[in-house]
Design a protein around this motif. Structure first.
Motif, short mmCIF file in Angstrom:
data_model
loop_
_atom_site.label_atom_id
_atom_site.label_comp_id
_atom_site.label_asym_id
_atom_site.label_seq_id
_atom_site.Cartn_x
_atom_site.Cartn_y
_atom_site.Cartn_z
N PRO A 1 -1.14 -0.11 -7.65
CA PRO A 1 -2.19 1.26 -8.23
C PRO A 1 -2.27 2.01 -7.16
CG PRO A 1 -2.19 -0.78 -9.09
CD PRO A 1 -2.08 -1.74 -8.18
N GLY A 2 -2.10 3.43 -7.44
CA GLY A 2 -2.79 4.04 -6.02
C GLY A 2 -1.40 4.19 -5.07
N ASP B 283 0.48 -1.20 -0.11
CA ASP B 283 -0.08 -0.22 0.26
C ASP B 283 1.24 1.37 -0.16
OD1 ASP B 283 -2.44 -1.36 0.43
OD2 ASP B 283 -1.73 -1.88 2.41
N LEU C 59 0.32 5.04 -10.80
CA LEU C 59 -0.69 5.83 -11.47
C LEU C 59 -1.41 3.89 -11.76
CD1 LEU C 59 -0.21 8.82 -12.78
CD2 LEU C 59 -1.86 8.15 -11.46
N ARG D 164 2.47 13.80 -4.93
CA ARG D 164 1.19 14.45 -4.28
C ARG D 164 1.65 16.11 -3.57
NH1 ARG D 164 -2.07 9.38 -2.01
NH2 ARG D 164 -2.40 10.81 -0.04
N GLU E 116 2.26 9.55 -6.13
CA GLU E 116 1.09 8.00 -6.21
C GLU E 116 1.49 7.03 -7.36
OE1 GLU E 116 -3.96 7.15 -6.74
OE2 GLU E 116 -2.94 9.56 -6.57
N CYS F 266 4.65 7.80 -11.79
CA CYS F 266 3.54 8.37 -10.79
C CYS F 266 3.12 10.45 -10.86
CB CYS F 266 4.73 8.60 -9.70
SG CYS F 266 5.99 6.93 -9.17
#
Length: 246
Positions: free
Chosen positions: A143-144, A116, A246, A207, A244, A204
């Motif tokens: 992903p994410g 995660d 993608l 953020r 993050e 990526c």
């Protein structure tokens, strides 16, 4: 032309750190990590309860232990013999459920599926061939998933030493890459664009970028033991990035 050090050579340098230096960084790292880096990393990572987190280049494992204490399912990867052994010893004593793996970041083994979040704190600038290491961190994410890393700020890497010498900060080289000798091993200067462009190339999305400054009250309390510490109030010695996959 100076030959570029290998990752294996850098790992052997980091093996020079004596055990007493590792013990001195318990339980939450050194002064800079405690006051400038850890709070930002933890804020960027958010609530880690129940999440799989990879501590990439975990060193002696202090941040892995902080994450596990907050409820994360932590895997720590560390290539050096000394720091890996120390981290394993602490896990045997504390029983936090941290899985430590001895491996180079650029050659990660199967770690049991995607994570995660991946945190890579104060590692990439110590790796000569760093792009494969960053790629491995990103590829370890779902992903994410969130990739958070910290490095010495490329524009202010030698902040404390130059401030002590001159009463201000001076920088003569920024755009090229070069070696910075440290107490036990070397770091490698690269401009900020090198890290951010590689993030983009790996797919990526940025953020947040943080440049933390030291609280003036903390600087006042530390100035007798650390001359020049007021420089950390005015200029950022660290760069912390959250991205993050993608």
């Amino acid at each position: 032309m100076t030959k570029q050090p290998t990752n294996d050579a850098a790992i052997q340098q980091w093996n020079r750190i004596p055990r007493e230096a590792l013990e001195a960084m318990e339980p939450d790292g050194d002064f800079a990590k405690r006051h400038l880096i850890n709070p930002v990393l933890l804020r960027m990572l958010g609530d880690v309860r129940g999440r799989r987190v990879l501590d990439a280049g975990c060193g002696h494992g202090y941040f892995s232990r902080m994450l596990a204490a907050r409820g994360a399912h932590v895997t720590g990867v560390e290539p050096t013999d000394g720091m890996f052994s120390y981290a394993r010893e602490k896990e045997q004593a504390l029983g936090q459920g941290i899985g430590y793996v001895q491996a180079e970041l650029a050659r990660l083994p199967d770690l049991g599926g995607p994570f995660d979040a991946v945190v890579c704190s104060m590692v990439l600038a110590a790796v000569p061939d760093w792009k494969p290491a960053m790629r491995a961190c990103v590829q370890a994410l779902r992903p994410g998933g969130l990739f958070v890393f910290s490095v010495n700020h490329p524009a202010f890497e030698q902040l404390l030493t130059t401030w002590r010498a001159h009463g201000d900060y001076r920088l003569h080289r920024y755009l090229e890459e070069y070696t910075i000798p440290q107490t036990y091993a070397s770091d490698f200067h690269r401009p900020i664009s090198a890290y951010l462009n590689e993030l983009a190339a790996l797919g990526c999305r940025l953020r947040e970028l943080a440049e933390p400054g030291l609280d003036p009250r903390t600087a006042r309390d530390a100035r007798d033991t650390t001359p020049g510490i007021e420089s950390y109030v005015h200029l950022p010695n660290f760069l912390i990035v959250a991205a993050e996959r993608l």
